[in-house]
Design an enzyme around this catalytic site. Sequence first.
Site, PDB file in Angstrom:
ATOM      1  N   CYS A 101      15.091  61.656  -2.224  1.00 41.89           N
ATOM      2  CA  CYS A 101      14.198  61.595  -1.039  1.00 41.89           C
ATOM      3  C   CYS A 101      14.856  60.689   0.108  1.00 41.89           C
ATOM      4  O   CYS A 101      15.023  59.358   0.002  1.00 41.89           O
ATOM      5  CB  CYS A 101      12.760  60.906  -1.025  1.00 41.89           C
ATOM      6  SG  CYS A 101      11.896  60.776   0.221  1.00 41.89           S
ATOM      7  N   CYS A 104      12.217  58.597   2.309  1.00 42.07           N
ATOM      8  CA  CYS A 104      11.611  57.372   1.870  1.00 42.07           C
ATOM      9  C   CYS A 104      11.658  57.403   0.216  1.00 42.07           C
ATOM     10  O   CYS A 104      13.029  57.097  -0.125  1.00 42.07           O
ATOM     11  CB  CYS A 104      10.097  57.272   2.060  1.00 42.07           C
ATOM     12  SG  CYS A 104       9.277  58.813   1.929  1.00 42.07           S
ATOM     13  N   SER A 105      10.660  57.685  -0.595  1.00 41.15           N
ATOM     14  CA  SER A 105      10.983  57.502  -2.092  1.00 41.15           C
ATOM     15  C   SER A 105      10.118  58.465  -2.896  1.00 41.15           C
ATOM     16  O   SER A 105       9.395  58.223  -3.757  1.00 41.15           O
ATOM     17  CB  SER A 105      10.352  56.114  -2.420  1.00 41.15           C
ATOM     18  OG  SER A 105       9.092  55.976  -2.076  1.00 41.15           O
ATOM     19  N   CYS A 106       9.835  59.727  -2.226  1.00 39.27           N
ATOM     20  CA  CYS A 106       9.107  60.545  -2.923  1.00 39.27           C
ATOM     21  C   CYS A 106       9.810  61.045  -4.243  1.00 39.27           C
ATOM     22  O   CYS A 106      10.896  61.339  -4.423  1.00 39.27           O
ATOM     23  CB  CYS A 106       8.943  62.147  -2.109  1.00 39.27           C
ATOM     24  SG  CYS A 106       8.208  61.514  -0.435  1.00 39.27           S
TER      25      CYS A 106
HETATM   26 FE    FE Z   1       9.747  60.077   0.438  1.00 36.29          FE
END
Ligand code: FE
Length: 202
Positions: A101, A104-106
């Site tokens: 991602c 961000c951090s999906c």
């Molecule tokens: Fe994300």
Amino acid sequence: MAKFHSTADPYIVSRVRALESLLMEKGLLEPGMVDAVVARFENDTGPMLGARLVARAWLDPEFKRQLVTDATPCLEAFGLNGYDLLVILENTPDVHNLVVCTLCSCYPWQVLGLPPTWYKSPPYRSRAVLEPRALLAEMGLIVPEAKEIRVWDSSAELRYMVLPERPAGTAGWSEEQLAALITRDPLIGVALVPTPAGAGPA
Ligand code: FE
């Protein structure tokens, strides 16, 4: 204090503790609730569920076809309903898939549990796109030059999980045996499922 915070940056630990206290003071959070949620993702779903999906796909061609075409019915068969859209990416002898991602951090929590810290780090997020082959080599996975690497950028609406190649030496294995061989990293695309020690050809 949730146990997964224990190895985090002390500043973040303090912030989380303060937030938890505030939310409990306001009656919005019951003591132990955070631990219960973390435990649910680590123990009840987590990488284990992703491993079971992969193991079944290795054994059942029709399940695999459905999984890579539209994963929703397969997820429902495992009791997962109403989650974000999940797309399964099949590794082949010619193509290796890598999930990131960049924003961000999906991450597909429903099948892989909690994201590892490195998944959220800026170097991983940028290098997965800029130089995936070099990044994977540093993480211990040498992808031959002849093999294409496809990088998939997750979003809040769309998550990915890799369907790794079945390793040699697992012919005749049960779904449970296969699932036990599958860990989180191959399902993100930063490792392969290992050939079992002492195994002969598949
Ligand atoms: Fe994300």
